[in-house]
Design a protein around this motif. Structure first.
Motif, mmCIF file in Angstrom:
data_model
loop_
_atom_site.group_PDB
_atom_site.id
_atom_site.type_symbol
_atom_site.label_atom_id
_atom_site.label_comp_id
_atom_site.label_asym_id
_atom_site.label_seq_id
_atom_site.Cartn_x
_atom_site.Cartn_y
_atom_site.Cartn_z
ATOM 1 N N PRO A 1 2.148 28.784 6.422
ATOM 2 C CA PRO A 1 3.214 28.301 5.536
ATOM 3 C C PRO A 1 2.663 27.675 4.255
ATOM 4 O O PRO A 1 3.245 27.831 3.182
ATOM 5 C CB PRO A 1 3.927 27.241 6.380
ATOM 6 C CG PRO A 1 3.589 27.571 7.784
ATOM 7 C CD PRO A 1 2.217 28.156 7.745
ATOM 8 N N LYS A 2 1.517 27.003 4.342
ATOM 9 C CA LYS A 2 0.931 26.349 3.166
ATOM 10 C C LYS A 2 0.571 27.363 2.090
ATOM 11 O O LYS A 2 0.923 27.175 0.927
ATOM 12 C CB LYS A 2 -0.342 25.589 3.562
ATOM 13 C CG LYS A 2 -0.068 24.240 4.207
ATOM 14 C CD LYS A 2 0.002 23.131 3.172
ATOM 15 C CE LYS A 2 0.127 21.770 3.829
ATOM 16 N NZ LYS A 2 1.361 21.587 4.613
ATOM 17 N N ILE A 3 -0.132 28.410 2.473
ATOM 18 C CA ILE A 3 -0.587 29.339 1.425
ATOM 19 C C ILE A 3 0.530 30.297 1.008
ATOM 20 O O ILE A 3 0.393 31.004 0.020
ATOM 21 C CB ILE A 3 -1.867 30.121 1.820
ATOM 22 C CG1 ILE A 3 -1.665 30.961 3.061
ATOM 23 C CG2 ILE A 3 -3.046 29.174 2.015
ATOM 24 C CD1 ILE A 3 -2.860 31.870 3.390
ATOM 25 N N PHE A 4 1.613 30.311 1.763
ATOM 26 C CA PHE A 4 2.762 31.128 1.358
ATOM 27 C C PHE A 4 3.880 30.272 0.766
ATOM 28 O O PHE A 4 4.969 30.752 0.507
ATOM 29 C CB PHE A 4 3.288 31.952 2.535
ATOM 30 C CG PHE A 4 2.471 33.195 2.767
ATOM 31 C CD1 PHE A 4 2.812 34.388 2.150
ATOM 32 C CD2 PHE A 4 1.343 33.161 3.585
ATOM 33 C CE1 PHE A 4 2.060 35.531 2.357
ATOM 34 C CE2 PHE A 4 0.585 34.299 3.787
ATOM 35 C CZ PHE A 4 0.934 35.488 3.173
ATOM 36 N N LYS A 5 3.611 28.988 0.592
ATOM 37 C CA LYS A 5 4.567 28.060 -0.017
ATOM 38 C C LYS A 5 5.952 28.151 0.616
ATOM 39 O O LYS A 5 6.955 28.400 -0.062
ATOM 40 C CB LYS A 5 4.676 28.338 -1.535
ATOM 41 C CG LYS A 5 3.377 28.191 -2.276
ATOM 42 C CD LYS A 5 2.813 26.791 -2.141
ATOM 43 C CE LYS A 5 1.374 26.737 -2.587
ATOM 44 N NZ LYS A 5 0.511 25.928 -1.743
#
Lengths: 66, 710
Positions: free
Chosen positions: B366-370
């Motif tokens: 989720p972090k790198i896909f915002k």
């Protein structure tokens, strides 16, 4: 290989290796503990906060490759 | 202060994350197949590539090097950039690393199934792949060190220490244990023989656990646990002691895999001592992880990421308590060769490595896909399926392991073995194998749910390939130690010197244990009647290695009455001096074979029995769970590399007569093969002397016989 092993076999008292190893380990352990215990407080805080610092800029995406 | 703008490379992180998930599912699936094969032997499909002896190494290699390997790289590439406040040194090196590693995995999978193996557990890959691994590992290290060197932070966080120790130690272990002389493309003989090979192998094997499955994951723990809990690690001071004590102690522990073997006693004693001492740093690390969550346990109830991480760290604590206990000689006497060990390693693999990986994936994707994780609920279901899966996997194996060990050791009041037939002890624990396969299936289903969850999350988000960051440039400090700067404090900003000291720490243990065993003649007393294998036996031995027989059969009788009664005279160091590589094994799914060739012993079987047994084991022992090897009956023995094999053995110092490989070896081979074929004919079996089965029978009939010769 034989040339090397021939001379190493001549090492006298190679059986003392395990004892030496224990002594080396104990010294490493004591040194590491001593260092850790006397570490300055600000250093500890700086180090342990390293993972928590985020400087990401509003998650903006700028594609470098294009 | 000058502020610099730069970008983190998330693309490489994404690639490694996808590879982790893909190979994780594949590795677990292959594991499930292997588990089912132990219950339903016909699932080996009478086909060479799908037999247990090849599937099991594929499973272990996939789980360790493909699943965990990619997960390490995912975590390192993600956390290293952030801890260094720098983009990875070179995108090209990152990509070479990624694609190189995936190519190695594919090559490994294919060659293992095709039967190309060095016959050394967890190091089965043959020499061309070993070289490729070395090159790619150096690419990884180069990229990592250059990144650390161009960092914007002044000092190096403890997670990176663990990455550095991992890099340097795995390099040393891999190179030393893979030392071999090729006899052809995809076939080599280990440089070491017998006891020495065993020691090097388990020095490697145990430290693969230490420096591939543990230290990089501890690094990940020190980054992702604070990150997920949003609070600093409980005690940074403890992490320093944890680091040095752990890497220093671990390297010595290997010999606990060889207790009661013919390894010199002092080496066994060292292995046990250091294994027991390992509890301290391991639990220090575990407590450091768990205590980080003090006052934040309410978050654990809410957040699936923290749930996974907490169970992972707990599993680490369990496994690292159990490990030292298992290394005590009295416990080891019972547990070794049983499924207890398989249960133990899966607490580590499924709990520690698996759950840590899942936790990181749920946090990172989720972090790198915002975006947010698609479904917390599905992640929670994954968590519970996984946890139940681990328990249903491990507990039956503990039960089965202890049951079987007790049956092996039980005597009647008259002093005979109560269960002289090995098979009885196998059929007794089959229900446990059913349960274990069920537990594994639950775990796999959980992972598949994760795949769905990740796909949905990725679809909902938008990927940030290059994440913009701003950080002050590093204040350049002189390389030399500054006034008032402690030595370790200095070391914490000098990665290369840091690596050098880590290297020294791990080399001391290796050198003290391995070198004397290799060099001091009195450690391996020679036995005059032990002679080199005949050419046919040597060929048979290579078939034994190819089919992965060592996966289920040991060749090492321990000096216990229960073992000498069952298998014969206990094994001596001098019996293995021509075994390149050694084949002692580590698990007795089937009986020990060290004395299978000794006519006067209980387990001796005539040639015709071996022939029928290999063709169809169930026709000989109806309840047997051994797969059939029909191709050995029909395949012709390939003698093309025989000359080279003899030459390589001679190079190692195996005393074949000069020029023996040129002609005489093949003549001798044919004479012995004809003799066995005639024997079989007398037993009513029609075959020709040029078949692979003939060589394998020759090898089996030779095993353990030399010390009985005058």
């Amino acid at each position: 290989m034989k040339l090397v092993s021939h001379y190493l076999q001549q090492i006298e008292g190679i059986a003392i290796f395990p004892i030496i190893s224990l002594i080396i380990f104990m010294s490493v352990f004591v040194l590491a503990s001593w260092y850790a215990l006397k570490m300055r407080k600000d250093q500890v805080q700086y180090m342990s906060n390293m993972p928590l610092e985020d400087d990401e800029l509003d998650h903006q995406d700028i594609n470098l490759l294009n | 202060m000058e502020i610099e703008k730069f970008y983190y490379d998330n693309k490489i992180v994404k690639y490694f994350a996808y590879a982790t998930i893909l190979w994780g599912v594949v590795g677990m699936l292959v594991g499930l197949i292997a588990a089912l094969q132990l219950v339903i032997p016909s699932l080996s499909f009478d086909f060479s590539m799908t037999t247990f002896g090849r599937i099991r190494p594929l499973h272990t290699n996939a789980a360790i090097f493909a699943f965990v390997g990619n997960a390490i790289f995912m975590g390192v590439y993600h956390s290293l950039q952030r801890l260094s406040k720098a983009r990875m040194f070179s995108d090209t090196l990152s990509m070479i690393h990624f694609w190189g590693w995936q190519a190695i995995i594919v090559a490994a999978a294919l060659t293992l199934l095709l039967g190309y193996t060095s016959g050394k557990e967890y190091a089965e890959l043959e020499w061309p792949i070993d070289i490729a691994i070395t090159i790619i590992w150096v690419v990884f290290g180069w990229n990592m060190f250059e990144t650390i060197l161009k960092r914007r932070t002044s000092h190096i966080y403890v997670a990176i220490w663990f990455y550095i120790a991992t890099f340097v130690t795995v390099a040393v272990l891999h190179i030393v244990n893979s030392l071999a002389v090729p006899v052809g493309f995809m076939k080599s003989y280990s440089l070491f023989a017998g006891v020495q090979d065993a020691l090097v192998q388990w020095w490697y094997g145990h430290n693969a656990v230490a420096f591939f499955l543990t230290t990089p994951y501890l690094g990940l723990m020190y980054y992702y646990l604070p990150k997920a809990a949003n609070r600093p690690i409980y005690s940074y001071k403890l992490s320093i002691i944890h680091f040095w004590a752990l890497i220093f102690l671990y390297i010595w522990a290997g010999p606990h895999h060889l207790l009661y073997s013919s390894l010199p006693d002092w080496t066994q004693a060292l292995g046990v001592t250091f294994s027991v001492m390992l509890i301290a740093p391991s639990w220090g690390g575990m407590l450091n992880g768990l205590l980080t969550l003090r006052g934040a346990w309410d978050k654990v109830r809410e957040d699936p990421v923290l749930k996974f991480l907490v169970v992972a760290v707990t599993a680490y604590g369990l496994a690292t308590f159990e490990g030292p206990m298992l290394s005590l000689k009295s416990v080891n006497a019972l547990a070794h060769f049983t499924d207890w060990i398989i249960g133990h390693v899966h607490i580590g693999a499924l709990g520690w490595n698996g759950f840590m990986t899942f936790g990181i994936i749920y946090w990172l994707i989720p972090k790198i896909f915002k975006t947010e994780l698609f479904s917390k609920k599905l992640a929670n279901i994954h968590f519970w399926l996984g946890t139940l899966g681990i328990l249903i996997y491990a507990i039956p194996l503990y039960w089965g392991g202890v049951t079987q060990a007790l049956m092996w050791k039980e005597f009647t009041p008259e002093g005979f073995l109560k269960y002289p037939n090995f098979l009885e002890t196998v059929t007794q624990i089959i229900p446990m194998y059913h349960a274990r396969a069920f537990g594994g299936a639950l775990y796999l289903i959980g992972a598949i749910i994760m795949v769905y969850n990740v796909i949905k999350t990725v679809k909902a988000g938008s990927f940030v390939a290059n994440e913009a960051v701003e950080a002050p440039a590093r204040v350049q400090v002189e390389s030399k130690r500054q006034k008032g700067e402690g030595y370790h404090r200095w070391l914490e900003r000098k990665p290369i010197q840091f690596m050098a000291w880590a290297l020294v720490a791990i080399l001391i243990g290796g050198a003290v244990e391995v070198v004397p065993t290799y060099l001091i003649k009195s450690n391996i007393p020679t036995i005059e009647s032990v002679k080199p294998y005949t050419p046919l036996e040597l060929q048979g031995r290579d078939i034994y290695i190819r089919e992965g027989c060592y996966v289920c059969h040991s060749q090492w009788v321990r000096p216990f009455r229960s073992e000498t009664e069952r298998y014969g005279e206990y094994s001596k160091a001098g019996e293995f001096v021509y075994d390149h590589p050694f084949q002692w094994g580590s698990r007795r799914t089937g009986p020990d074979l060290a004395r299978i060739g000794v006519v006067t012993e209980r387990n001796y079987k005539p040639d015709s029995w071996h022939y029928n047994h290999m063709a169809d084991p169930q026709s000989v022992s109806p309840q047997s769970i051994m797969p059939a090897y029909p191709w050995l009956i029909s395949n012709k023995l390939d003698n093309k590399t025989l000359t080279r094999k003899i030459e390589v053995m001679q190079y190692f110092g195996v005393p074949y007569p000069e020029g023996y490989g040129d002609n005489q070896a093949l003549i001798d081979l044919e004479v012995q093969a004809n003799k066995i074929a005639n024997n079989l004919k007398n037993g009513g079996i029609e075959t020709t002397s040029d078949k692979e089965i003939i060589a394998l029978i020759a090898y089996l009939q030779r095993l353990g016989t030399d010390i009985y010769k005058k």
